[in-house]
Design a protein around this motif. Structure first.
Motif, short mmCIF file in Angstrom:
data_model
loop_
_atom_site.label_atom_id
_atom_site.label_comp_id
_atom_site.label_asym_id
_atom_site.label_seq_id
_atom_site.Cartn_x
_atom_site.Cartn_y
_atom_site.Cartn_z
N GLY A 45 0.82 -1.20 0.00
CA GLY A 45 0.00 0.00 0.00
C GLY A 45 0.86 1.25 0.00
N LYS A 46 0.19 2.37 0.26
CA LYS A 46 0.85 3.68 0.20
C LYS A 46 1.24 4.16 1.59
N TRP A 47 2.47 4.71 1.64
CA TRP A 47 3.03 5.26 2.86
C TRP A 47 3.54 6.67 2.57
N GLN A 48 3.27 7.61 3.46
CA GLN A 48 3.74 8.99 3.29
C GLN A 48 4.83 9.30 4.31
N ILE A 78 5.58 9.92 -1.23
CA ILE A 78 4.73 8.74 -1.09
C ILE A 78 5.47 7.54 -1.65
N TRP A 79 5.52 6.47 -0.89
CA TRP A 79 6.04 5.19 -1.37
C TRP A 79 4.87 4.23 -1.43
N GLU A 80 4.69 3.58 -2.58
CA GLU A 80 3.64 2.58 -2.73
C GLU A 80 4.29 1.22 -2.97
N THR A 90 6.91 8.55 -5.25
CA THR A 90 6.41 9.81 -5.78
C THR A 90 6.87 10.93 -4.86
N VAL A 91 7.58 11.89 -5.43
CA VAL A 91 8.06 13.05 -4.69
C VAL A 91 7.47 14.28 -5.34
N ASP A 92 6.63 14.99 -4.59
CA ASP A 92 5.98 16.20 -5.08
C ASP A 92 5.39 16.01 -6.47
N GLY A 93 4.71 14.89 -6.68
CA GLY A 93 3.99 14.62 -7.92
C GLY A 93 4.78 13.93 -9.01
N LYS A 94 6.08 13.76 -8.87
CA LYS A 94 6.91 13.08 -9.88
C LYS A 94 7.20 11.67 -9.41
N SER A 95 6.86 10.68 -10.26
CA SER A 95 6.98 9.27 -9.87
C SER A 95 8.03 8.53 -10.65
N ARG A 96 8.52 7.47 -10.04
CA ARG A 96 9.40 6.50 -10.69
C ARG A 96 9.21 5.17 -9.97
N GLU A 97 9.66 4.09 -10.61
CA GLU A 97 9.54 2.76 -10.01
C GLU A 97 10.90 2.12 -9.87
N VAL A 98 11.08 1.43 -8.75
CA VAL A 98 12.24 0.59 -8.49
C VAL A 98 11.70 -0.73 -7.96
N TYR A 166 30.87 12.84 12.47
CA TYR A 166 30.37 12.37 13.76
C TYR A 166 30.87 10.98 14.12
N LYS A 167 30.86 10.70 15.43
CA LYS A 167 31.22 9.38 15.92
C LYS A 167 30.17 8.36 15.49
N LYS A 168 28.89 8.77 15.51
CA LYS A 168 27.78 7.92 15.09
C LYS A 168 26.69 8.83 14.54
N ASN A 169 26.07 8.41 13.43
CA ASN A 169 25.01 9.19 12.81
C ASN A 169 24.01 8.22 12.17
N ILE A 170 22.84 8.10 12.77
CA ILE A 170 21.80 7.22 12.26
C ILE A 170 20.67 8.08 11.70
N LEU A 171 20.31 7.81 10.45
CA LEU A 171 19.20 8.50 9.81
C LEU A 171 17.96 7.63 9.95
N ARG A 172 16.89 8.20 10.49
CA ARG A 172 15.64 7.46 10.68
C ARG A 172 14.52 8.22 9.97
N TYR A 173 13.85 7.52 9.04
CA TYR A 173 12.66 8.06 8.37
C TYR A 173 11.43 7.52 9.06
N THR A 174 10.41 8.36 9.20
CA THR A 174 9.12 7.95 9.74
C THR A 174 8.07 8.12 8.65
N TYR A 175 7.34 7.04 8.36
CA TYR A 175 6.26 7.04 7.36
C TYR A 175 4.95 6.66 8.05
N HIS A 176 3.84 7.22 7.57
CA HIS A 176 2.51 6.81 8.02
C HIS A 176 1.79 6.19 6.84
N LYS A 177 1.04 5.12 7.09
CA LYS A 177 0.29 4.45 6.03
C LYS A 177 -0.94 5.26 5.70
N LEU A 178 -1.18 5.41 4.41
CA LEU A 178 -2.35 6.16 3.95
C LEU A 178 -3.54 5.23 3.78
#
Length: 178
Positions: A45-48, A78-80, A90-98, A166-178
């Motif tokens: 499904g779709k996640w924002q 949006i990731w579907e 889809t980023v600001d209306g432009k889509s691609r598939e992987v 940095y000694k440590k750098n973790i990137l965390r993304y938070t998505y909500h399901k649409l």
């Protein structure tokens, strides 16, 4: 490095990683590979994207968190996830598939407690290499449904320590399901 420069570095790195991953050019030879997701239906499904947070430990041991809130900044990502292993970004209306591949190592009911999500494509492989990963871009993944409404949250994280001082750098993304 003063706090303003640190914050600026974090936002620049976040934007570079985000847009290289979510908004790069369409299609690639490896996008035709047909990985078989673990059959974990709740991910479909779709996640924002809501926000990106850097969890940073400085060389002196100080810890801080920083990062952009995409919704407040007017950025729509949006990731579907499709059941056949395609991921429509889809980023600001432009889509691609992987392509995507999921490996769940621990569940709690319908939630993913621990797993890895691999995003497959030429641009993603290049991004993975720049982050110090080998092969395709891989995130640690966790999901949870909250309350009786079934509101779902997905967390993706990657170690991006190689991107800064940095000694440590973790990137965390938070998505909500649409």
């Amino acid at each position: 490095m003063n706090n303003i420069m640190k914050t600026l570095l974090l936002y620049i790195t976040s934007a570079a990683i985000l847009f290289a991953n979510a908004g790069a050019g369409c299609g690639s030879k490896s996008a035709t590979v047909d990985p078989q997701p673990d059959g974990f239906q709740s991910l479909l499904g779709k996640w924002q994207a809501q926000r990106a947070t850097y969890e940073v430990t400085e060389q002196n041991g100080n810890y801080f968190e920083s990062g952009p809130d995409f919704i407040k900044n007017g950025v729509t990502i949006i990731w579907e996830f499709l059941g056949d292993g395609r991921l429509r970004s889809t980023v600001d209306g432009k889509s691609r598939e992987v392509r995507w591949k999921l490996n769940v190592t621990r569940l709690s009911g319908q939630n993913i407690d621990l797993g890895t999500l691999t995003i497959i494509g030429d641009d993603e492989r290049s991004l993975a290499q720049s982050l110090g990963q080998t092969g395709d871009l891989t995130y640690n993944i966790g999901t949870m449904a909250t309350g009786s409404s079934g509101f779902a949250v997905m967390y993706l994280s990657a170690d991006v320590t190689s991107q800064g001082p940095y000694k440590k750098n973790i990137l965390r993304y938070t998505y909500h399901k649409l």
